[in-house]
Design an enzyme around this catalytic site. Structure first.
Site, PDB file in Angstrom:
ATOM      1  N   GLY A  55       0.852  -1.189   0.000  1.00 35.49           N
ATOM      2  CA  GLY A  55       0.000   0.000   0.000  1.00 35.49           C
ATOM      3  C   GLY A  55       0.885   1.235   0.000  1.00 35.49           C
ATOM      4  O   GLY A  55       2.076   1.143   0.298  1.00 35.49           O
ATOM      5  N   CYS A  82       5.320  -6.095   1.547  1.00 36.54           N
ATOM      6  CA  CYS A  82       5.645  -4.664   1.479  1.00 36.54           C
ATOM      7  C   CYS A  82       5.010  -3.907   2.648  1.00 36.54           C
ATOM      8  O   CYS A  82       5.362  -4.142   3.799  1.00 36.54           O
ATOM      9  CB  CYS A  82       5.252  -4.104   0.118  1.00 36.54           C
ATOM     10  SG  CYS A  82       6.086  -2.540  -0.217  1.00 36.54           S
ATOM     11  N   TYR A  83       4.023  -3.021   2.399  1.00 40.91           N
ATOM     12  CA  TYR A  83       3.375  -2.315   3.513  1.00 40.91           C
ATOM     13  C   TYR A  83       2.848  -3.326   4.534  1.00 40.91           C
ATOM     14  O   TYR A  83       2.950  -3.104   5.755  1.00 40.91           O
ATOM     15  CB  TYR A  83       2.214  -1.447   2.998  1.00 40.91           C
ATOM     16  CG  TYR A  83       1.471  -0.732   4.113  1.00 40.91           C
ATOM     17  CD1 TYR A  83       1.985   0.433   4.665  1.00 40.91           C
ATOM     18  CD2 TYR A  83       0.280  -1.237   4.625  1.00 40.91           C
ATOM     19  CE1 TYR A  83       1.320   1.081   5.716  1.00 40.91           C
ATOM     20  CE2 TYR A  83      -0.386  -0.605   5.666  1.00 40.91           C
ATOM     21  CZ  TYR A  83       0.131   0.558   6.210  1.00 40.91           C
ATOM     22  OH  TYR A  83      -0.517   1.191   7.243  1.00 40.91           O
ATOM     23  N   HIS A 169       7.873  -7.854  -3.554  1.00 38.92           N
ATOM     24  CA  HIS A 169       6.558  -8.300  -4.033  1.00 38.92           C
ATOM     25  C   HIS A 169       6.675  -9.647  -4.756  1.00 38.92           C
ATOM     26  O   HIS A 169       7.030  -9.673  -5.937  1.00 38.92           O
ATOM     27  CB  HIS A 169       5.989  -7.265  -5.016  1.00 38.92           C
ATOM     28  CG  HIS A 169       5.583  -5.984  -4.349  1.00 38.92           C
ATOM     29  ND1 HIS A 169       4.309  -5.763  -3.903  1.00 38.92           N
ATOM     30  CD2 HIS A 169       6.293  -4.876  -4.050  1.00 38.92           C
ATOM     31  CE1 HIS A 169       4.234  -4.562  -3.355  1.00 38.92           C
ATOM     32  NE2 HIS A 169       5.432  -3.994  -3.424  1.00 38.92           N
ATOM     33  N   GLU A 171       4.361 -11.373  -5.895  1.00 43.55           N
ATOM     34  CA  GLU A 171       3.259 -11.562  -6.853  1.00 43.55           C
ATOM     35  C   GLU A 171       3.561 -11.016  -8.244  1.00 43.55           C
ATOM     36  O   GLU A 171       2.910 -11.401  -9.203  1.00 43.55           O
ATOM     37  CB  GLU A 171       1.971 -10.914  -6.308  1.00 43.55           C
ATOM     38  CG  GLU A 171       1.940  -9.381  -6.280  1.00 43.55           C
ATOM     39  CD  GLU A 171       2.623  -8.756  -5.062  1.00 43.55           C
ATOM     40  OE1 GLU A 171       3.451  -9.437  -4.429  1.00 43.55           O
ATOM     41  OE2 GLU A 171       2.347  -7.583  -4.762  1.00 43.55           O
ATOM     42  N   GLY A 225     -19.279 -12.082 -26.791  1.00 43.87           N
ATOM     43  CA  GLY A 225     -18.012 -11.867 -26.094  1.00 43.87           C
ATOM     44  C   GLY A 225     -17.731 -13.037 -25.165  1.00 43.87           C
ATOM     45  O   GLY A 225     -18.588 -13.905 -24.971  1.00 43.87           O
ATOM     46  N   SER A 228     -20.180 -13.381 -21.742  1.00 42.79           N
ATOM     47  CA  SER A 228     -21.568 -13.807 -21.936  1.00 42.79           C
ATOM     48  C   SER A 228     -21.625 -15.170 -22.618  1.00 42.79           C
ATOM     49  O   SER A 228     -22.539 -15.956 -22.358  1.00 42.79           O
ATOM     50  CB  SER A 228     -22.378 -12.751 -22.684  1.00 42.79           C
ATOM     51  OG  SER A 228     -21.972 -12.628 -24.005  1.00 42.79           O
ATOM     52  N   LYS A 369     -10.715 -12.912 -15.378  1.00 46.30           N
ATOM     53  CA  LYS A 369     -10.892 -13.074 -16.828  1.00 46.30           C
ATOM     54  C   LYS A 369     -10.190 -14.333 -17.367  1.00 46.30           C
ATOM     55  O   LYS A 369     -10.760 -15.088 -18.157  1.00 46.30           O
ATOM     56  CB  LYS A 369     -10.337 -11.832 -17.539  1.00 46.30           C
ATOM     57  CG  LYS A 369     -10.698 -11.738 -18.985  1.00 46.30           C
ATOM     58  CD  LYS A 369     -12.099 -11.206 -19.120  1.00 46.30           C
ATOM     59  CE  LYS A 369     -12.545 -11.119 -20.544  1.00 46.30           C
ATOM     60  NZ  LYS A 369     -13.851 -10.466 -20.641  1.00 46.30           N
TER      61      LYS A 369
END
Ligand code: XMP
Length: 512
Positions: A55, A82-83, A169, A171, A225, A228, A369
């Protein structure tokens, strides 16, 4: 057996979703929650582990986000990043200070491999650092497990309480062995088994949809798409003909797209569902005639879409459930976004008020996604649909600068089809999104022996992972030249082809 869960507590880090995605890539289900989530709620969720994000704050700031000390006594493994690592150090009695020099970027970190977190990691490993404060002294009882020349506590832990912290980090992909570290955390420290698999998600969802819907009627707006399409197939596998999909062809789709969607979902397609295609191209062109202001165009297309859908829904009669293609990033971000409106997005799915229904079904609300795409593959949806690039709700309407007309739609459809064909032929990969747009500029050219005064088509291709920022793609010049040649020769009304070099920001990906 209860499903495994790891919680990400968000302290304002820009990588909160990324952490959750990385954990899920380890086959462990992970949810993001704000740091204000109460201790009781956490206990009820019974997570296998908790990760504190980074953060922008300093733990000494007056309004800095904090968490009560008792969280460290729950017996649930915690990883602070981190934070989050500084917060852990600060709350437990260590010392956090402003570092003599900020570390930013790829940094060589020396690690102690006897840590459960660093099993299988190199003794020195490249990690992504981005901090101004650092842990100057670890709290009593903590063992320091990693350092850099700047950072005396690049990682620390108290194994008996299962508390772990990294200043870097894990990630982000720049941390070369970060995925392994996160996997070590969820498997070695939290003791997860890894029960988050797309095959079980699909099977469980089908079961849950059947139970929820019973013999009710379900209505779904299908755009073709990814979201949907996956939602529709999931529902059709669960409840077959109880599902009706309405596909609105507003005349602003890519070349042949309406027919392609119909081929997959229509009566001759692969699924057992009720499919209604509404061809209302002229209706949209009429509404858009004479309108050139981008926001007005977007609003007209969005509203007209809802009107058409509403009319179809009325013909079908009352339905019990309406499907929405909400995905997990929408869930995380909903309610948080009070930033300036750059463009008013319209998405298929934003329809709840206009149809008479009892309940909403959001079959994808837990998925990122890339997981939606994997669910699509699991369901056997054709790869060209599953891996297709994003296409905006207002379609070509936002790729035609100025007034939309049927002839301009034809130009942009044909130019776009050529661009996509040539990119595919040349085997160019790694493009985030690419398309042709029609500028509103006409200029003088010469063709054969005659003067032309025709439109300029712009080709746009960007590399992006988050669609919030983007860089122009480095498409080989000969591919662009081939496109230019073909577009000018094959698309009537075009005498100039431009390649858009603009990054985002300051540009946006679409033109309007
Ligand atoms: P911009 O143009 O804002 O686009 O840089 C960022 C991403 O969003 C897509 N986009 C939309 N998607 N409805 C959508 O579902 C919309 O109204 C819309 N407008 C833009 C765009 O294609 C890009 O991927």
């Amino acid at each position: 057996m209860e499903k495994e869960l790891v919680i990400v507590l968000d302290f304002g880090g820009q990588y909160n979703q990324l952490i959750a995605r990385r954990v899920r890539e380890c086959n462990v289900y992970c949810e993001v929650h704000p740091y204000t989530l109460g201790l009781d709620a956490i206990q009820q969720m019974n997570p296998k582990g908790i990760i504190f994000t980074g953060g922008p704050n300093s733990v000494y700031g007056e309004d800095s986000p904090r968490y009560q000390k008792e969280i460290f006594d729950l017996g649930i493994p915690i990883l602070g990043i981190c934070y989050g690592s500084q917060l852990m150090a600060h709350v437990l009695g260590g010392k956090v200070e402003t570092a003599p020099v900020s570390e930013y970027g790829k940094t060589e970190v020396s690690v102690d491999k006897s840590s459960l977190l660093f099993q299988g990691i190199g003794e020195t490993t490249i990690c992504w650092m981005s901090h101004t404060d650092y842990i100057a002294e670890a709290p009593a009882g903590f063992i320091i497990r990693a350092t850099t020349p700047v950072c005396p506590v690049a990682a620390m832990e108290m194994p008996e309480k299962k508390l772990y912290a990294t200043q870097f980090h894990p990630e982000v992909l720049h941390t070369q062995e970060g995925a392994k570290m996160l996997s070590n955390f969820v498997y070695n420290v939290c003791g997860c088994r890894g029960d988050w698999k797309m095959s079980s998600f699909v099977a469980d969802s089908i079961q849950a949809i059947r139970e929820k819907v019973g013999d009710g009627k379900v209505l779904c707006a299908l755009s073709g798409g990814v979201d949907s399409s996956v939602a529709a197939v999931l529902l059709s596998k669960a409840i077959g003909k109880q599902l009706t999909c309405v596909f609105v062809d507003h005349g602003l789709l890519r070349k042949n797209e309406g027919d392609e969607v119909e081929a997959v979902f229509g009566p001759n397609g692969s699924y057992d569902l009720n499919f209604i295609r509404v061809n209302c191209q002229e209706r949209f062109y009429e509404k858009l005639a004479g309108v050139s202001e981008p926001e007005q165009k977007r609003k007209i297309i969005g509203e007209e879409f809802i009107r058409v859908f509403e009319e179809e829904a009325k013909k079908i009669g009352a339905v019990d459930f309406l499907v929405q293609g909400t995905i997990y990033p929408d869930v995380i971000e909903s309610g948080l976004d009070d930033s300036a409106v750059i463009k008013s997005h319209h998405n298929v799915g934003g329809l709840p008020d206009c149809v008479d229904f009892k309940e909403i079904i959001e079959p994808l609300r837990l998925l990122f996604k890339d997981e939606v795409r994997n669910a699509g593959r699991e369901l056997g949806i054709p790869e060209h649909l599953v891996s297709r690039q994003p296409f905006p709700g207002p379609g070509l309407g936002v790729r035609i600068v100025g007034e939309v007309t049927a002839d301009k739609v034809r130009i942009v459809q044909d130019a776009d089809a050529i661009f996509r064909e040539e990119v595919a032929k040349a085997g160019v990969t790694g493009l985030g999104q690419y398309f042709a747009a029609l500028t509103n500029m006409r200029s003088v050219g010469v063709m054969g022996d005659g003067r032309t005064y025709d439109y300029a088509v712009a080709l746009r291709a960007v590399n992006t992972t988050d669609f919030m920022t983007a860089e122009c793609s480095d498409i080989p010049f000969e591919v662009l030249q081939k496109c230019m040649n073909r577009i000018i020769n094959e698309v009537k009304g075009v005498n100039r082809v431009l390649y858009d070099l603009t990054s985002k920001p300051p540009g946006t990906i679409e033109f309007e």
